[in-house]
Scaffold this motif. Structure first.
Motif, PDB file in Angstrom:
ATOM      1  N   ILE A 160      -5.145   8.782   3.772  1.00 54.68           N
ATOM      2  CA  ILE A 160      -6.287   7.870   3.798  1.00 54.68           C
ATOM      3  C   ILE A 160      -6.308   7.195   5.168  1.00 54.68           C
TER       4      ILE A 160
ATOM      5  N   ALA B 241      -7.483   5.728  -2.871  1.00 57.60           N
ATOM      6  CA  ALA B 241      -6.071   5.538  -2.482  1.00 57.60           C
ATOM      7  C   ALA B 241      -5.239   4.893  -3.582  1.00 57.60           C
TER       8      ALA B 241
ATOM      9  N   ALA C 199       2.750   7.901   7.840  1.00 55.73           N
ATOM     10  CA  ALA C 199       1.881   8.323   6.734  1.00 55.73           C
ATOM     11  C   ALA C 199       2.273   9.694   6.179  1.00 55.73           C
TER      12      ALA C 199
ATOM     13  N   ASP D 169      -8.355   4.589   7.575  1.00 53.94           N
ATOM     14  CA  ASP D 169      -9.406   3.568   7.612  1.00 53.94           C
ATOM     15  C   ASP D 169      -9.664   3.192   9.080  1.00 53.94           C
TER      16      ASP D 169
ATOM     17  N   PHE E  96      -1.049   6.359   4.523  1.00 48.55           N
ATOM     18  CA  PHE E  96      -2.089   5.439   5.007  1.00 48.55           C
ATOM     19  C   PHE E  96      -2.072   5.347   6.535  1.00 48.55           C
TER      20      PHE E  96
ATOM     21  N   ASN F 111     -10.406   2.413  -1.088  1.00 50.44           N
ATOM     22  CA  ASN F 111      -9.350   1.766  -1.870  1.00 50.44           C
ATOM     23  C   ASN F 111      -9.205   2.394  -3.255  1.00 50.44           C
TER      24      ASN F 111
ATOM     25  N   PHE G 266      -4.077   2.929   9.314  1.00 52.87           N
ATOM     26  CA  PHE G 266      -4.986   1.774   9.418  1.00 52.87           C
ATOM     27  C   PHE G 266      -5.533   1.649  10.838  1.00 52.87           C
TER      28      PHE G 266
ATOM     29  N   ARG H 195       1.267   5.930  -5.319  1.00 56.80           N
ATOM     30  CA  ARG H 195       0.894   5.872  -3.897  1.00 56.80           C
ATOM     31  C   ARG H 195       2.061   6.302  -3.018  1.00 56.80           C
TER      32      ARG H 195
ATOM     33  N   ALA I 259       0.833  -1.207   0.000  1.00 56.43           N
ATOM     34  CA  ALA I 259       0.000   0.000   0.000  1.00 56.43           C
ATOM     35  C   ALA I 259       0.868   1.258   0.000  1.00 56.43           C
TER      36      ALA I 259
END
Lengths: 386, 228
Positions: free
Chosen positions: B172, B60, B163, B174, B95, B57, B97, B89, A290
Motif C-alpha cells: 500500500i 490495508a 515494506a 500513500d 506500507f 485504509n 508513506f 497486516r 500499521a
C-alpha cells in the motif's frame, strides 16, 4: 534489535531532554536518600540500644536530678546485675563554643562495665580511675579537637561557673558503628566537689544492666521510689532514647512526608517528559501500529522508555548520594550531631529503596501516556504523518 | 503468490463508510465495489476529500467499513477484530508513506528489521532478511546509515525495503513520491514497478501525481466516494 533496545534508543532522540530528566530524577533520589538517612539514623540510634539495659530518671523530666543515694537502692534491686550513673554537664571548649559534644560526669568504677560498647585500653582506664581530673574521650572527638592522651584540656559548662581543667587519660572506641564517639567523660566526684552546694550529691540518671527483663525491674524500681521524696520513671534503653529524642520526632514525621512528596514531584516531571515524547511520536506509533505492532507493544515501548529513565536517574542519584553523604554530610553530622545521629550513613535498604522507587515510579508515571498511546486509532495517528 | 493475475486479490463489495463531524454524519464512500487483481499495479487518483485515503485504509486493514465487505485473498478482513487485523497486516501488507516515517534513531538496517520483530525469526535471520531487502532497493551499502544521513529518495527506498521485508502480498503506497524531487520520484516508481513485475507484488498506490499514475498498469479515479 529488541523492543527494549528500541525503547532505550528513543532516549537518544532528544539527548538534552533525556539528560535533564535523568538529572531531575537523580536530584530527587539524592534528596530522598538524604531525608531517609536522617530518619534511619535517628531510628538506628534508638534501636541499637542494649536490650537488657534499664534507664532510671526523674519522673518529671530527665533534666531534673536524682539523689545520689538512689544508685545504691537500684543496685540492691533484685534482677539488677550492675548499675552506674551520669550527669549532663553541658561542657564546651571556650575557644570553640559552637562546637557541640556531649560531656558527662560519670562514675569511673562502674561506667565502662555498664556501657560496655565503649572500649578503653585497660591501662588507660586504670590511669583514669586514679586521676580525679582525668577524662576519657571518644576517638572522633579527640580527632576533631586534636586531643591526645596526656593533654590538658580546659572546658567551661553551660550550667556551672568557671573553667574546669582535665587531663586526657585515654581514648575510647566503640564496638558498634552506632555508638556515639564524640562524648567527653570525666569523674562525677570532680564535678561534685566543684559544683555549688545545692547541686552536690545529685546524679542525672541511672543506667542498669538487668537479668534481661528491664521493663519488669523498672516497675519494681519506680514502685520503690514512689514513696520517696523524688519519684522516678524507668524505661528500657530504646524507649528512653526515643523519649530523649522525642522533641525531634515531629520534624522526622515532616521529613518523612517531604521525602514522599519529592518522589511524587519526580514522578510528575517524568510523566510530563514521557507524555511530551508520546505526543511528538504519535505519527510514528501510527506507523508501528500499521505494520502490525499491537497496543501492548506501544505500551511496552513507552513504559520501557520511562523505566530506562528511572534506572538512569536512580543509578546517577546513588552515584552522587554516596560520596555526598558518606564522605561529606555524614561525617559532618556525626561530628556535630553525634547525640542524635552517631552513625549517619546511607543504609543498604535505603539505597535499594531509592533505586527501586525511581524505577517503579518512573514506570508508574508513564502509565497514563502509555495507555493513551496504546489506544490511539491507527488511522488518526497516521493522519498526523502527512 | 497463490493467486494468478486474473484473480482478484482484493474484493470490496458495496462499501459504505461514514464519519461523524461532531454529530453530523459524513458519508465518504457510498456503495463502492472494487476488484484488485493479484499482481496488479494500480493507481488511485482523485481530488482531496474524494475518499482515496479512506479506501486505501480499508484495503490495508487499517479501518473497517460502516457497511459492506472487504476480502483480501480468502480472508474477510472487514470482520476481523483489531488484534486480528494487526496480525493480518503484519503478514500481508507492506506500507509506503509519503513522508517515509523511518525511526530517526535507528539505522537503515534496524528500520527495515522493525516489522520482523513481530515474527519468530532469529536475530541472524532478521538481519539477513533486512540486508536482502536493502539490497533489493539498491541500498546494500547504506545499512549502517541513519535516516538523517540519507537523501529523501534513499529514505523512501529504505521505507520500501521495510515494506517488503516480511514478503507481503500487497504493498500500500500513500503518495510515495509526494515529498520527492522528480529524479528521486522516478527512481522510487521504477523500484515499485520492479517489485510488481519481478517479484509479483500487488501494489495499490494513491497519488496526485499524473506522472506517477502513468507508471501503474491500472489507473482509477475516485470522486465524491464513487469510482469513475
Amino acid at each position: 534489535m529488541t523492543l527494549t533496545r528500541f525503547a532505550a534508543l528513543n532516549l537518544f532522540r532528544n539527548p538534552l531532554r533525556t539528560a535533564l530528566t535523568v538529572a531531575g530524577v537523580a536530584v530527587a533520589v539524592v534528596a530522598f536518600l538524604l531525608l531517609r538517612t536522617v530518619i534511619w539514623s535517628y531510628n538506628v540510634a534508638a534501636d541499637s540500644a542494649v536490650p537488657d539495659r534499664l534507664v532510671t530518671r526523674h519522673k518529671v523530666t530527665f533534666i531534673m536530678p536524682l539523689p545520689k543515694r538512689y544508685i545504691d537502692d537500684v543496685r540492691a534491686t533484685p534482677g539488677v546485675k550492675d548499675a552506674t550513673w551520669a550527669n549532663w554537664w553541658g561542657g564546651r571548649e571556650p575557644n570553640k563554643p559552637t562546637e557541640f559534644f556531649a560531656t558527662l560526669a560519670v562514675d569511673p568504677e562502674s561506667y565502662f562495665r555498664v556501657i560496655d560498647e565503649m572500649v578503653v585500653e585497660p591501662a588507660d582506664l586504670q590511669a583514669w580511675k586514679e586521676d580525679r581530673q582525668g577524662a576519657i574521650v571518644g576517638d572522633m572527638l579527640a580527632q576533631k579537637f586534636g586531643w591526645k592522651k596526656g593533654d590538658t584540656v580546659r572546658l567551661e559548662s553551660q550550667f556551672f561557673d568557671g573553667l574546669y581543667e582535665f587531663r586526657i587519660s585515654g581514648i575510647y572506641t566503640a564496638t558498634r558503628r552506632t555508638v556515639d564517639r564524640m562524648t567527653f567523660l570525666f569523674h562525677w566526684a570532680y564535678l561534685n566537689e566543684k559544683a555549688p552546694v545545692e547541686a552536690r550529691e545529685t546524679i542525672g540518671w541511672i543506667m542498669s544492666r538487668t537479668n534481661g527483663k528491664p521493663t519488669e525491674i523498672g516497675r519494681t524500681v519506680d514502685a520503690m521510689f514512689d514513696v520517696k521524696d523524688v519519684q522516678t520513671i524507668s524505661q528500657d534503653e530504646a524507649t528512653f532514647n526515643r523519649s530523649f529524642l522525642a522533641g525531634f520526632s515531629a520534624i522526622l514525621s515532616a521529613i518523612n512526608v517531604v521525602s514522599i512528596v519529592i518522589l511524587l514531584i519526580m514522578m510528575m516531571i517524568l510523566g510530563n517528559t514521557v507524555a511530551m515524547g508520546v505526543r511528538e511520536r504519535t505519527a510514528e506509533y501510527g506507523v508501528l501500529r500499521a505494520i502490525g505492532f499491537l497496543p501492548k507493544h506501544i505500551v511496552t515501548l513507552v513504559v520501557g522508555e520511562a523505566a530506562v529513565l528511572g534506572v538512569g536517574g536512580g543509578v546517577a542519584g546513588l552515584l552522587v548520594a554516596y560520596p555526598v553523604v558518606q564522605l561529606g554530610i555524614g561525617r559532618f553530622v556525626e561530628e556535630n550531631l553525634a547525640g542524635f545521629f552517631p552513625y549517619f550513613r546511607i543504609s543498604p535498604e535505603n539505597a535499594v529503596a531509592g533505586f527501586v522507587l525511581a524505577l517503579v515510579l518512573a514506570a508508574l508515571a508513564s502509565v497514563i501516556p502509555a495507555w493513551q498511546a496504546g489506544r490511539l486509532s491507527v488511522v488518526d495517528s497516521l493522519r498526523r504523518v502527512a | 503468490m497463490s493467486s494468478t493475475p486474473a484473480e482478484p486479490l482484493v474484493r470490496l463489495r458495496n462499501i459504505k463508510k461514514t464519519f461523524f463531524r461532531g454529530k453530523e454524519p459524513v458519508r465518504v464512500l457510498d456503495g463502492l465495489s472494487l476488484d484488485v487483481p493479484a499482481g496488479s499495479f494500480e493507481a488511485l487518483m482523485g481530488p482531496s476529500g474524494s475518499g482515496k485515503s479512506t479506501l486505501l485504509n480499508l484495503i490495508a486493514g487499517l479501518d473497517r467499513p460502516t457497511e459492506g465487505e472487504v476480502v483480501v485473498g480468502n480472508k474477510t478482513i472487514s470482520a476481523m477484530s483489531e488484534s486480528e487485523l494487526a496480525r493480518w497486516r503484519a503478514d500481508n501488507v507492506g506500507f509506503v508513506f509519503q513522508s517515509f516515517n523511518l525511526i530517526p534513531v535507528m539505522t537503515a538496517e534496524q528500520n527495515v528489521e522493525l516489522p520482523l520483530l513481530l515474527t519468530k525469526l532469529s536475530k541472524s535471520e532478521r538481519l539477513q532478511r533486512a540486508r536482502t531487502a536493502l539490497k533489493v532497493v539498491g541500498l546494500a551499502d547504506r545499512v549502517d546509515h541513519y535516516p538523517r544521513q540519507l537523501s529523501g529518495g534513499q529514505e523512501q527506498r529504505v521505507a520500501i525495503a521495510r515494506a517488503i521485508v516480511n514478503d507481503p502480498r500487497i504493498i500500500i503506497a500513500d503518495e510515495p513520491t509526494g515529498d520527492l524531487d522528480r529524479q528521486s520520484a522516478d527512481d522510487v516508481l521504477t523500484l515499485l514497478g520492479r517489485l510488481n513485475t519481478e517479484l509479483g507484488k500487488t501494489i495499490f498506490m494513491v497519488t496526485h501525481d499524473p506522472a506517477a499514475a502513468e507508471r501503474a498498469t491500472v489507473r482509477r479515479r475516485l470522486n465524491k466516494g464513487v469510482l469513475e
